[in-house]
Design an enzyme around this catalytic site. Structure first.
Site, PDB file in Angstrom:
ATOM      1  CD1 TRP A  12      47.923  35.383   6.827  1.00 60.57           C
ATOM      2  CD2 TRP A  12      48.508  33.673   5.496  1.00 60.57           C
ATOM      3  NE1 TRP A  12      47.176  34.291   7.189  1.00 60.57           N
ATOM      4  CE2 TRP A  12      47.513  33.224   6.391  1.00 60.57           C
ATOM      5  CE3 TRP A  12      49.016  32.772   4.567  1.00 60.57           C
ATOM      6  CZ2 TRP A  12      47.029  31.925   6.374  1.00 60.57           C
ATOM      7  CZ3 TRP A  12      48.533  31.481   4.554  1.00 60.57           C
ATOM      8  CH2 TRP A  12      47.554  31.063   5.455  1.00 60.57           C
TER       9      TRP A  12
ATOM     10  CG  ASP B  77      48.481  32.992  -1.018  1.00 57.62           C
ATOM     11  OD1 ASP B  77      47.400  32.454  -1.350  1.00 57.62           O
ATOM     12  OD2 ASP B  77      48.827  33.150   0.169  1.00 57.62           O
TER      13      ASP B  77
ATOM     14  CE  LYS C 276      40.602  34.959   3.479  1.00 55.79           C
ATOM     15  NZ  LYS C 276      41.512  34.056   4.184  1.00 55.79           N
TER      16      LYS C 276
HETATM   17  C1  LIG Z   1      47.485  35.865   1.902  1.00 50.26           C
HETATM   18  C2  LIG Z   1      46.745  34.687   2.409  1.00 50.26           C
HETATM   19  N1  LIG Z   1      46.958  33.495   1.830  1.00 50.26           N
HETATM   20  C3  LIG Z   1      46.309  32.398   2.221  1.00 50.26           C
HETATM   21  C4  LIG Z   1      45.392  32.447   3.243  1.00 50.26           C
HETATM   22  C5  LIG Z   1      44.752  31.147   3.591  1.00 50.26           C
HETATM   23  O1  LIG Z   1      43.438  31.192   3.779  1.00 50.26           O
HETATM   24  P1  LIG Z   1      42.551  29.891   3.956  1.00 50.26           P
HETATM   25  O2  LIG Z   1      43.422  28.736   4.277  1.00 50.26           O
HETATM   26  O3  LIG Z   1      41.627  30.228   5.052  1.00 50.26           O
HETATM   27  O4  LIG Z   1      41.868  29.729   2.639  1.00 50.26           O
HETATM   28  C6  LIG Z   1      45.127  33.659   3.882  1.00 50.26           C
HETATM   29  C7  LIG Z   1      44.193  33.748   5.004  1.00 50.26           C
HETATM   30  O5  LIG Z   1      44.120  34.660   5.762  1.00 50.26           O
HETATM   31  C8  LIG Z   1      45.823  34.814   3.450  1.00 50.26           C
HETATM   32  O6  LIG Z   1      45.618  36.010   3.993  1.00 50.26           O
END
Ligand SMILES: Cc1ncc(COP(=O)(O)O)c(C=O)c1O
Length: 194
Positions: A63, A144, A180
């Site tokens: 990401w 993560d 999500k």
């Molecule tokens: C692998 C990964 N980590 C962390 C996030 C962080 O998401 P959020 O800050 O929206 O909870 C995302 C969002 O796309 C992700 O794909």
């Protein structure tokens, strides 16, 4: 200051399991975070503050914000092999080599499940081998977990990698996002644990 205790307690159960000894023995430090991004950022800052000379190994690809987050926290980045384009699967041999070749005690960022952007995850057996190698090398795993429940449809199964590392006696870090899996994108609900 740490956020909602109730939310944190439920987050721990979701990741570690309802009956986790770690929760009962109060061996986990956790804070609410601004979703998964905020949890990663807090961890990166924590890493920089307490191990200023450390670096982070990030999978190729990952990401894209992972690079921004650790760069802003001024933690040097290295990459490790992950995706094998020809087979559209995991480059397990390359990944294991990179784990073995990293200096002892390195930090690794691992996607707990539903790796973004490839969707490719190690099998349970492969996670066990990865965990074993981490133990030999004394590496620190930072998970993560932005998609618990999305890979298999079962949040318990999707937490398998984390549970394997815990069973093997690792100290781990983990960022949880509810953007999500709970549909809380705008609410920025997340959690960081160590
Ligand atoms: C692998 C990964 N980590 C962390 C996030 C962080 O998401 P959020 O800050 O929206 O909870 C995302 C969002 O796309 C992700 O794909």
């Amino acid at each position: 200051m740490g956020g909602s205790m109730h939310m944190i307690e439920e987050s721990l159960k979701l990741a570690y399991g309802e009956d986790s000894e770690f929760i009962k023995d109060k061996r986990i430090a956790a804070v609410q975070a601004l979703s998964g991004t905020g949890a990663c950022r807090l961890f990166a800052d924590f890493q920089k503050r307490f191990l200023p000379d450390s670096q982070i190994y990030i999978p190729t690809p990952t990401w894209s914000n992972h690079h921004n987050i650790w760069r802003d926290a001024q933690v040097p980045q290295r990459t490790f092999s992950y995706y094998h384009p020809e087979s559209r699967g995991l480059d397990f041999a390359g990944l294991m080599d990179d784990i073995k070749n990293a200096p002892n005690g390195s930090f690794f960022l691992l996607h707990a499940c539903a790796h973004n952007p490839t969707g490719v995850d190690p099998t349970e057996e492969q996670w066990r081998e990865i965990s074993y190698q981490f133990k030999l090398k004394n590496h620190f795993p930072f998970f993560d977990m932005a998609y618990q429940g999305f890979a298999s449809g079962d949040p318990e199964r999707d937490a398998k990698a984390i549970r394997i590392f815990l069973e093997d006696g690792h100290q781990i870090g983990c960022a949880q996002s509810y953007a999500k899996n709970m549909g809380l994108y705008g609410q920025r609900a997340g959690c960081l644990r160590e």
